[in-house]
Design a protein around this motif. Structure first.
Motif, PDB file in Angstrom:
ATOM      1  N   TYR A  16     -88.268  -3.674  -5.983  1.00 16.49           N
ATOM      2  CA  TYR A  16     -87.923  -3.715  -4.557  1.00 16.49           C
ATOM      3  C   TYR A  16     -87.471  -5.103  -4.112  1.00 16.49           C
ATOM      4  O   TYR A  16     -88.131  -6.093  -4.364  1.00 16.49           O
ATOM      5  CB  TYR A  16     -89.129  -3.283  -3.712  1.00 16.49           C
ATOM      6  CG  TYR A  16     -89.602  -1.900  -4.060  1.00 16.49           C
ATOM      7  CD1 TYR A  16     -88.977  -0.782  -3.522  1.00 16.49           C
ATOM      8  CD2 TYR A  16     -90.639  -1.705  -4.953  1.00 16.49           C
ATOM      9  CE1 TYR A  16     -89.387   0.496  -3.854  1.00 16.49           C
ATOM     10  CE2 TYR A  16     -91.063  -0.430  -5.300  1.00 16.49           C
ATOM     11  CZ  TYR A  16     -90.435   0.661  -4.746  1.00 16.49           C
ATOM     12  OH  TYR A  16     -90.842   1.919  -5.090  1.00 16.49           O
ATOM     13  N   THR A  17     -86.354  -5.127  -3.399  1.00 19.82           N
ATOM     14  CA  THR A  17     -85.875  -6.372  -2.804  1.00 19.82           C
ATOM     15  C   THR A  17     -86.804  -6.756  -1.650  1.00 19.82           C
ATOM     16  O   THR A  17     -87.582  -5.931  -1.162  1.00 19.82           O
ATOM     17  CB  THR A  17     -84.459  -6.204  -2.237  1.00 19.82           C
ATOM     18  OG1 THR A  17     -84.501  -5.230  -1.184  1.00 19.82           O
ATOM     19  CG2 THR A  17     -83.465  -5.805  -3.316  1.00 19.82           C
ATOM     20  N   HIS A  50     -83.474 -14.229  -6.129  1.00 19.49           N
ATOM     21  CA  HIS A  50     -83.992 -13.343  -5.087  1.00 19.49           C
ATOM     22  C   HIS A  50     -85.348 -12.771  -5.484  1.00 19.49           C
ATOM     23  O   HIS A  50     -85.577 -12.438  -6.643  1.00 19.49           O
ATOM     24  CB  HIS A  50     -83.007 -12.201  -4.812  1.00 19.49           C
ATOM     25  CG  HIS A  50     -81.676 -12.685  -4.354  1.00 19.49           C
ATOM     26  ND1 HIS A  50     -81.449 -13.113  -3.069  1.00 19.49           N
ATOM     27  CD2 HIS A  50     -80.500 -12.823  -5.018  1.00 19.49           C
ATOM     28  CE1 HIS A  50     -80.190 -13.496  -2.956  1.00 19.49           C
ATOM     29  NE2 HIS A  50     -79.600 -13.336  -4.127  1.00 19.49           N
ATOM     30  N   ARG A  51     -86.230 -12.653  -4.492  1.00 23.17           N
ATOM     31  CA  ARG A  51     -87.556 -12.086  -4.744  1.00 23.17           C
ATOM     32  C   ARG A  51     -87.456 -10.587  -4.974  1.00 23.17           C
ATOM     33  O   ARG A  51     -86.745  -9.890  -4.260  1.00 23.17           O
ATOM     34  CB  ARG A  51     -88.486 -12.365  -3.561  1.00 23.17           C
ATOM     35  CG  ARG A  51     -88.842 -13.814  -3.384  1.00 23.17           C
ATOM     36  CD  ARG A  51     -89.623 -13.986  -2.072  1.00 23.17           C
ATOM     37  NE  ARG A  51     -90.034 -15.352  -1.865  1.00 23.17           N
ATOM     38  CZ  ARG A  51     -89.300 -16.282  -1.257  1.00 23.17           C
ATOM     39  NH1 ARG A  51     -88.102 -15.979  -0.802  1.00 23.17           N
ATOM     40  NH2 ARG A  51     -89.756 -17.504  -1.102  1.00 23.17           N
ATOM     41  N   ARG A  52     -88.228 -10.103  -5.961  1.00 23.62           N
ATOM     42  CA  ARG A  52     -88.320  -8.683  -6.269  1.00 23.62           C
ATOM     43  C   ARG A  52     -89.800  -8.323  -6.358  1.00 23.62           C
ATOM     44  O   ARG A  52     -90.583  -9.039  -6.973  1.00 23.62           O
ATOM     45  CB  ARG A  52     -87.635  -8.351  -7.593  1.00 23.62           C
ATOM     46  CG  ARG A  52     -86.183  -8.782  -7.692  1.00 23.62           C
ATOM     47  CD  ARG A  52     -85.261  -7.921  -6.936  1.00 23.62           C
ATOM     48  NE  ARG A  52     -85.257  -6.576  -7.506  1.00 23.62           N
ATOM     49  CZ  ARG A  52     -84.396  -5.642  -7.175  1.00 23.62           C
ATOM     50  NH1 ARG A  52     -83.475  -5.887  -6.279  1.00 23.62           N
ATOM     51  NH2 ARG A  52     -84.458  -4.457  -7.710  1.00 23.62           N
ATOM     52  N   TYR A  53     -90.184  -7.217  -5.740  1.00 29.95           N
ATOM     53  CA  TYR A  53     -91.589  -6.826  -5.620  1.00 29.95           C
ATOM     54  C   TYR A  53     -91.872  -5.524  -6.364  1.00 29.95           C
ATOM     55  O   TYR A  53     -91.043  -4.613  -6.390  1.00 29.95           O
ATOM     56  CB  TYR A  53     -91.961  -6.651  -4.146  1.00 29.95           C
ATOM     57  CG  TYR A  53     -91.844  -7.924  -3.360  1.00 29.95           C
ATOM     58  CD1 TYR A  53     -92.927  -8.775  -3.212  1.00 29.95           C
ATOM     59  CD2 TYR A  53     -90.630  -8.290  -2.782  1.00 29.95           C
ATOM     60  CE1 TYR A  53     -92.808  -9.959  -2.493  1.00 29.95           C
ATOM     61  CE2 TYR A  53     -90.503  -9.473  -2.071  1.00 29.95           C
ATOM     62  CZ  TYR A  53     -91.600 -10.298  -1.934  1.00 29.95           C
ATOM     63  OH  TYR A  53     -91.479 -11.470  -1.227  1.00 29.95           O
ATOM     64  N   SER A  54     -93.073  -5.434  -6.914  1.00 26.28           N
ATOM     65  CA  SER A  54     -93.520  -4.217  -7.591  1.00 26.28           C
ATOM     66  C   SER A  54     -94.314  -3.342  -6.617  1.00 26.28           C
ATOM     67  O   SER A  54     -94.721  -3.794  -5.543  1.00 26.28           O
ATOM     68  CB  SER A  54     -94.407  -4.579  -8.783  1.00 26.28           C
ATOM     69  OG  SER A  54     -95.643  -5.123  -8.330  1.00 26.28           O
ATOM     70  N   ARG A  55     -94.567  -2.108  -7.018  1.00 26.46           N
ATOM     71  CA  ARG A  55     -95.379  -1.216  -6.183  1.00 26.46           C
ATOM     72  C   ARG A  55     -96.786  -1.765  -6.013  1.00 26.46           C
ATOM     73  O   ARG A  55     -97.372  -1.664  -4.935  1.00 26.46           O
ATOM     74  CB  ARG A  55     -95.425   0.189  -6.784  1.00 26.46           C
ATOM     75  CG  ARG A  55     -94.106   0.899  -6.661  1.00 26.46           C
ATOM     76  CD  ARG A  55     -94.154   2.353  -7.001  1.00 26.46           C
ATOM     77  NE  ARG A  55     -95.050   2.668  -8.101  1.00 26.46           N
ATOM     78  CZ  ARG A  55     -94.865   3.658  -8.939  1.00 26.46           C
ATOM     79  NH1 ARG A  55     -93.832   4.438  -8.845  1.00 26.46           N
ATOM     80  NH2 ARG A  55     -95.733   3.892  -9.897  1.00 26.46           N
ATOM     81  N   TYR A  56     -97.334  -2.343  -7.079  1.00 28.25           N
ATOM     82  CA  TYR A  56     -98.668  -2.946  -6.994  1.00 28.25           C
ATOM     83  C   TYR A  56     -98.683  -4.051  -5.932  1.00 28.25           C
ATOM     84  O   TYR A  56     -99.584  -4.119  -5.095  1.00 28.25           O
ATOM     85  CB  TYR A  56     -99.075  -3.490  -8.358  1.00 28.25           C
ATOM     86  CG  TYR A  56    -100.358  -4.268  -8.348  1.00 28.25           C
ATOM     87  CD1 TYR A  56    -101.581  -3.613  -8.195  1.00 28.25           C
ATOM     88  CD2 TYR A  56    -100.349  -5.649  -8.476  1.00 28.25           C
ATOM     89  CE1 TYR A  56    -102.768  -4.325  -8.171  1.00 28.25           C
ATOM     90  CE2 TYR A  56    -101.531  -6.366  -8.458  1.00 28.25           C
ATOM     91  CZ  TYR A  56    -102.733  -5.701  -8.306  1.00 28.25           C
ATOM     92  OH  TYR A  56    -103.914  -6.414  -8.283  1.00 28.25           O
ATOM     93  N   GLN A  57     -97.677  -4.919  -5.942  1.00 33.19           N
ATOM     94  CA  GLN A  57     -97.595  -5.993  -4.956  1.00 33.19           C
ATOM     95  C   GLN A  57     -97.426  -5.445  -3.544  1.00 33.19           C
ATOM     96  O   GLN A  57     -97.984  -5.995  -2.594  1.00 33.19           O
ATOM     97  CB  GLN A  57     -96.443  -6.939  -5.304  1.00 33.19           C
ATOM     98  CG  GLN A  57     -96.713  -7.751  -6.562  1.00 33.19           C
ATOM     99  CD  GLN A  57     -95.500  -8.515  -7.024  1.00 33.19           C
ATOM    100  OE1 GLN A  57     -94.361  -8.079  -6.843  1.00 33.19           O
ATOM    101  NE2 GLN A  57     -95.738  -9.661  -7.646  1.00 33.19           N
TER     102      GLN A  57
END
Length: 99
Positions: A16-17, A50-57
């Motif tokens: 996720y962006t 660019h920052r990318r996020y996981s579902r856990y985060q």
């Protein structure tokens, strides 16, 4: 190498962006940046930075947003969430290795 289908179930895959993550969590991008500065989450950086996020985060960020919305300051919320996460991991470890 991870197959594309495997990534659908991978809680740690940075899918996720920042904009999409903020939309999912219901917060501002600045709130996500501050969670990173507070060391609750450490987003992956794409090749372009660019920052990318996981579902856990995203789950951690959503918990922090919920606590902050209820009046808990961010530093306290971050500490509580980290301790909850550590406790959950210890309990999981004890269940897998009884005795």
């Amino acid at each position: 190498m991870t197959q594309p289908d495997d990534r659908l179930d991978d809680e740690d895959y940075p899918a996720y962006t920042m904009g999409r993550a903020a939309e999912i969590v219901g917060c501002s991008p600045d709130f996500l940046r501050r969670l990173g500065e507070a060391k609750l989450i450490d987003p992956h950086r794409s090749g372009g930075g660019h920052r990318r996020y996981s579902r856990y985060q995203l789950r951690l960020a959503a918990r922090a947003r919920e606590m902050c919305d209820q009046g808990t300051d961010m530093a306290s919320a971050v500490r509580i969430i980290i301790l909850e996460d550590q406790l959950e991991e210890a309990l999981r470890h004890n269940q897998q290795h009884p005795g």
